[in-house]
Design a protein around this motif. Structure first.
Motif, PDB file in Angstrom:
ATOM      1  N   CYS A   6       2.428   7.857 -38.315  1.00 51.19           N
ATOM      2  CA  CYS A   6       2.415   6.473 -39.280  1.00 51.19           C
ATOM      3  C   CYS A   6       2.671   5.531 -37.542  1.00 51.19           C
ATOM      4  O   CYS A   6       1.826   6.202 -36.596  1.00 51.19           O
ATOM      5  CB  CYS A   6       3.839   7.025 -39.670  1.00 51.19           C
ATOM      6  N   LYS A   7       1.792   4.142 -38.195  1.00 50.90           N
ATOM      7  CA  LYS A   7       2.611   3.025 -36.969  1.00 50.90           C
ATOM      8  C   LYS A   7       3.597   2.710 -36.845  1.00 50.90           C
ATOM      9  O   LYS A   7       4.236   3.383 -37.330  1.00 50.90           O
ATOM     10  CB  LYS A   7       2.120   1.957 -38.267  1.00 50.90           C
ATOM     11  N   VAL A   8       3.713   2.310 -35.678  1.00 56.59           N
ATOM     12  CA  VAL A   8       5.068   1.913 -34.554  1.00 56.59           C
ATOM     13  C   VAL A   8       6.090   1.531 -36.036  1.00 56.59           C
ATOM     14  O   VAL A   8       7.293   1.673 -35.776  1.00 56.59           O
ATOM     15  CB  VAL A   8       4.984   1.501 -33.257  1.00 56.59           C
ATOM     16  N   LYS A   9       5.075   0.617 -36.148  1.00 58.02           N
ATOM     17  CA  LYS A   9       6.608  -0.252 -37.308  1.00 58.02           C
ATOM     18  C   LYS A   9       6.983   0.207 -38.214  1.00 58.02           C
ATOM     19  O   LYS A   9       7.910  -0.484 -38.620  1.00 58.02           O
ATOM     20  CB  LYS A   9       5.618  -1.940 -37.332  1.00 58.02           C
ATOM     21  N   ASP A  10       6.400   0.823 -39.080  1.00 53.22           N
ATOM     22  CA  ASP A  10       6.894   2.236 -39.997  1.00 53.22           C
ATOM     23  C   ASP A  10       7.795   2.766 -39.579  1.00 53.22           C
ATOM     24  O   ASP A  10       8.281   3.362 -40.693  1.00 53.22           O
ATOM     25  CB  ASP A  10       5.466   2.297 -40.521  1.00 53.22           C
ATOM     26  N   ASN A  16      13.763   8.310 -38.435  1.00 48.12           N
ATOM     27  CA  ASN A  16      13.046   9.386 -38.971  1.00 48.12           C
ATOM     28  C   ASN A  16      12.524   9.939 -39.813  1.00 48.12           C
ATOM     29  O   ASN A  16      12.471   9.409 -40.607  1.00 48.12           O
ATOM     30  CB  ASN A  16      14.120  10.371 -38.806  1.00 48.12           C
ATOM     31  N   LYS A  17      11.081  10.331 -39.959  1.00 46.36           N
ATOM     32  CA  LYS A  17      10.380  10.853 -40.421  1.00 46.36           C
ATOM     33  C   LYS A  17      10.010  12.004 -41.198  1.00 46.36           C
ATOM     34  O   LYS A  17       9.858  12.933 -39.307  1.00 46.36           O
ATOM     35  CB  LYS A  17       8.708   9.868 -40.645  1.00 46.36           C
ATOM     36  N   ILE A  18       9.939  12.838 -41.249  1.00 46.74           N
ATOM     37  CA  ILE A  18       9.599  14.806 -41.811  1.00 46.74           C
ATOM     38  C   ILE A  18       8.431  14.784 -41.810  1.00 46.74           C
ATOM     39  O   ILE A  18       8.258  14.329 -43.361  1.00 46.74           O
ATOM     40  CB  ILE A  18      10.665  15.068 -42.546  1.00 46.74           C
ATOM     41  N   GLY A  33      13.508   2.584 -29.415  1.00 49.77           N
ATOM     42  CA  GLY A  33      11.946   2.753 -28.754  1.00 49.77           C
ATOM     43  C   GLY A  33      10.780   3.395 -27.989  1.00 49.77           C
ATOM     44  O   GLY A  33      10.131   3.840 -28.149  1.00 49.77           O
ATOM     45  N   GLU A  34      11.832   4.894 -28.510  1.00 48.77           N
ATOM     46  CA  GLU A  34      11.257   5.798 -27.919  1.00 48.77           C
ATOM     47  C   GLU A  34      11.376   7.452 -29.062  1.00 48.77           C
ATOM     48  O   GLU A  34      11.866   7.243 -29.931  1.00 48.77           O
ATOM     49  CB  GLU A  34      11.606   6.750 -26.524  1.00 48.77           C
ATOM     50  N   PHE A  35       9.964   7.942 -28.897  1.00 48.93           N
ATOM     51  CA  PHE A  35       9.313   8.508 -29.953  1.00 48.93           C
ATOM     52  C   PHE A  35       9.205  10.321 -29.683  1.00 48.93           C
ATOM     53  O   PHE A  35       9.047  10.344 -28.454  1.00 48.93           O
ATOM     54  CB  PHE A  35       8.359   8.600 -30.546  1.00 48.93           C
ATOM     55  N   ALA A 106       3.918  11.085 -28.403  1.00 46.79           N
ATOM     56  CA  ALA A 106       3.181   9.581 -27.805  1.00 46.79           C
ATOM     57  C   ALA A 106       2.163   9.000 -28.607  1.00 46.79           C
ATOM     58  O   ALA A 106       2.411   8.687 -29.638  1.00 46.79           O
ATOM     59  CB  ALA A 106       1.448  10.426 -27.275  1.00 46.79           C
ATOM     60  N   VAL A 107       2.629   7.219 -28.282  1.00 52.69           N
ATOM     61  CA  VAL A 107       2.342   6.164 -29.022  1.00 52.69           C
ATOM     62  C   VAL A 107       1.265   5.809 -27.998  1.00 52.69           C
ATOM     63  O   VAL A 107       1.042   5.389 -26.848  1.00 52.69           O
ATOM     64  CB  VAL A 107       3.184   5.190 -28.908  1.00 52.69           C
ATOM     65  N   GLU A 108      -0.156   5.791 -28.815  1.00 51.48           N
ATOM     66  CA  GLU A 108      -1.301   5.458 -28.690  1.00 51.48           C
ATOM     67  C   GLU A 108      -1.935   4.219 -29.823  1.00 51.48           C
ATOM     68  O   GLU A 108      -1.432   4.023 -30.739  1.00 51.48           O
ATOM     69  CB  GLU A 108      -3.285   7.236 -29.094  1.00 51.48           C
TER      70      GLU A 108
END
Length: 132
Positions: A6-10, A16-18, A33-35, A106-108
């Motif tokens: 997903c997008k970071v803002k989502d 959390n998201k499964i 702010g870390e995933f 990772a956030v890309e």
């Protein structure tokens, strides 16, 4: 294999998201702010771990003193209350022997292409033909 979740803002801080990835259920968490990603299965009896409550814990302290910390970094199994550190996947009770599989996150920055639907056009004997 790379999977866009997903997008970071989502996925705001504390949420959390499964998701299902290659036949596995995986929980993706935003902790300050870390995933982080954990296998959505408690090692005790395969409960859906990542639907459990996300909380903190009491920390080692002097007698009569109660320090609370790691807020948002601990997930508690909804079936039997086993707790795991979201950042490492290690059990709070027995971190050397009991753990949950973790996955790299990772956030890309991805450039989204703006596309326009186009069709091939040819001129054949003075007729215009469009191929769809």
């Amino acid at each position: 294999m790379r999977h866009e979740i997903c997008k970071v803002k989502d996925l705001p801080v504390g949420s959390n998201k499964i998701v299902a990835l290659e036949g596995r259920s995986v929980g993706v968490f935003n902790v300050n702010g870390e995933f982080y990603a954990l296998k959505n299965s408690c090692p005790h009896q395969s409960a859906p771990l990542c639907v459990g409550r996300v909380t903190g814990m009491t920390l080692p302290s002097a007698p009569g003193e109660y320090l609370y910390g790691k807020e948002g970094e601990v997930v508690r199994c909804p079936w039997h209350g086993w707790e795991f550190d979201i950042l490492t996947g290690k059990s709070i009770y027995d971190p050397h022997k009991c753990l949950v599989k973790t996955y790299e996150v990772a956030v890309e920055t991805v450039e989204e292409e703006k596309s326009v639907e186009t069709y091939t056009v040819k001129v054949e004997e003075e007729k215009v033909i469009v191929y769809i």
